[in-house]
Design an enzyme around this catalytic site. Structure first.
Site, PDB file in Angstrom:
ATOM      1  N   GLU A 206      81.704   1.225 -19.094  1.00 28.72           N
ATOM      2  CA  GLU A 206      82.686   1.177 -20.172  1.00 28.72           C
ATOM      3  C   GLU A 206      82.690   2.430 -21.039  1.00 28.72           C
ATOM      4  OE1 GLU A 206      82.782  -3.690 -20.690  1.00 28.72           O
ATOM      5  OE2 GLU A 206      81.356  -2.518 -21.868  1.00 28.72           O
TER       6      GLU A 206
ATOM      7  N   MET B  46      80.417 -11.308 -25.001  1.00 33.66           N
ATOM      8  CA  MET B  46      79.001 -11.479 -25.321  1.00 33.66           C
ATOM      9  C   MET B  46      78.449 -10.514 -26.375  1.00 33.66           C
ATOM     10  SD  MET B  46      77.603 -12.286 -21.435  1.00 33.66           S
ATOM     11  CE  MET B  46      75.942 -12.700 -21.981  1.00 33.66           C
TER      12      MET B  46
ATOM     13  N   ASP C 120      88.906 -12.114 -16.437  1.00 32.41           N
ATOM     14  CA  ASP C 120      89.019 -13.355 -15.682  1.00 32.41           C
ATOM     15  C   ASP C 120      89.815 -14.354 -16.504  1.00 32.41           C
ATOM     16  OD1 ASP C 120      86.816 -15.386 -16.988  1.00 32.41           O
ATOM     17  OD2 ASP C 120      86.132 -13.309 -17.046  1.00 32.41           O
TER      18      ASP C 120
END
Length: 235
Positions: free
Chosen positions: A15, A175, A199
């Site tokens: 990322e 998270m 997702d």
């Protein structure tokens, strides 16, 4: 007043790698079992780091970016799972507030996600959200906006997702974000959370997360750096 230094965070190396690749004069600093990358983008000083997954590591990294590297604001980019039916794979969502879905002292009469002297949902910075919307408009990108729920678990159970949606009116799951929110809120640092949906309820069996992460990281990096440029010039 213009920011003197902007922190950019992700949870995983994938990322932040596209971000570092576009910075000038990059140097790395090893500190507290992590690496922090100092550099500049179009003249604006930035510090980039990935925290590793989870609330504890995210809290540690956000605190270090603010306290040790003296960053004046924090931008976070990563992926999240959808709860809301309005979010599909690849959508970009920005948090207007974040909560901790796994924080539970209801036995003492408090609501889920709450601790004394705290709040269930911590709001993000309005100005930075407006910057994001301006950048999105200039790029022809549709941004979704909503509540993001954070917890130290990868939630795959549809019943748990439904509970989180109903309990917190949450739109997406991840998270790290809420811990970053708590740190920045306590230290009075403006912050912004951008997530690409990785997702959703209508998952395609052919979906490849690793490929998505790579492509999403590039899109998110471009978006975040455009925000850095806008902030440097106008905020």
């Amino acid at each position: 007043m213009k920011a003197q230094k902007i922190a950019i965070m992700g949870a995983m190396p994938e990322e932040i790698e596209p971000l570092i690749a576009k910075l000038d004069n990059v140097t790395s600093v090893k500190y507290a079992a992590n690496t922090y990358y100092e550099g500049s983008y179009k003249g604006q000083d930035v510090v980039v780091a990935y925290s590793k997954i989870g609330k504890v590591f995210a809290t540690l990294t956000a605190t270090i970016l603010i306290e040790r590297f003296k960053c004046d604001m924090l931008l976070f980019s990563g992926v999240a799972g959808a709860i809301s039916d309005d979010l599909k794979i690849g959508d970009l969502v920005i948090a207007d507030a974040l909560c901790q879905h796994d924080l539970d002292i209801t036995a003492f009469g408090h609501p889920h996600g709450y601790v004394p002297e705290g709040e269930v949902c911590v709001p993000t910075d309005t100005t930075l959200r407006e910057v994001a919307k301006k950048v999105a408009k200039s790029k022809g990108i549709t941004l979704k906006e909503g509540t993001i729920a954070t917890g130290d678990q990868f939630v795959a159970d549809p019943r748990r997702k439904e509970w989180i949606e109903k309990t917190f009116q949450a739109d997406a799951l991840e998270m790290e974000g809420a811990s970053v929110a708590v740190v920045c809120n306590a230290l009075n640092i403006p912050y912004f959370i951008l997530r690409a949906i990785s997702d959703s309820a209508d998952m395609d069996a052919s979906f490849n997360f690793d490929e998505f992460l790579e492509s999403s990281a590039k899109i998110s990096a471009d978006f975040i750096l455009s925000m850095v440029e806008e902030i440097s010039e106008n905020v």
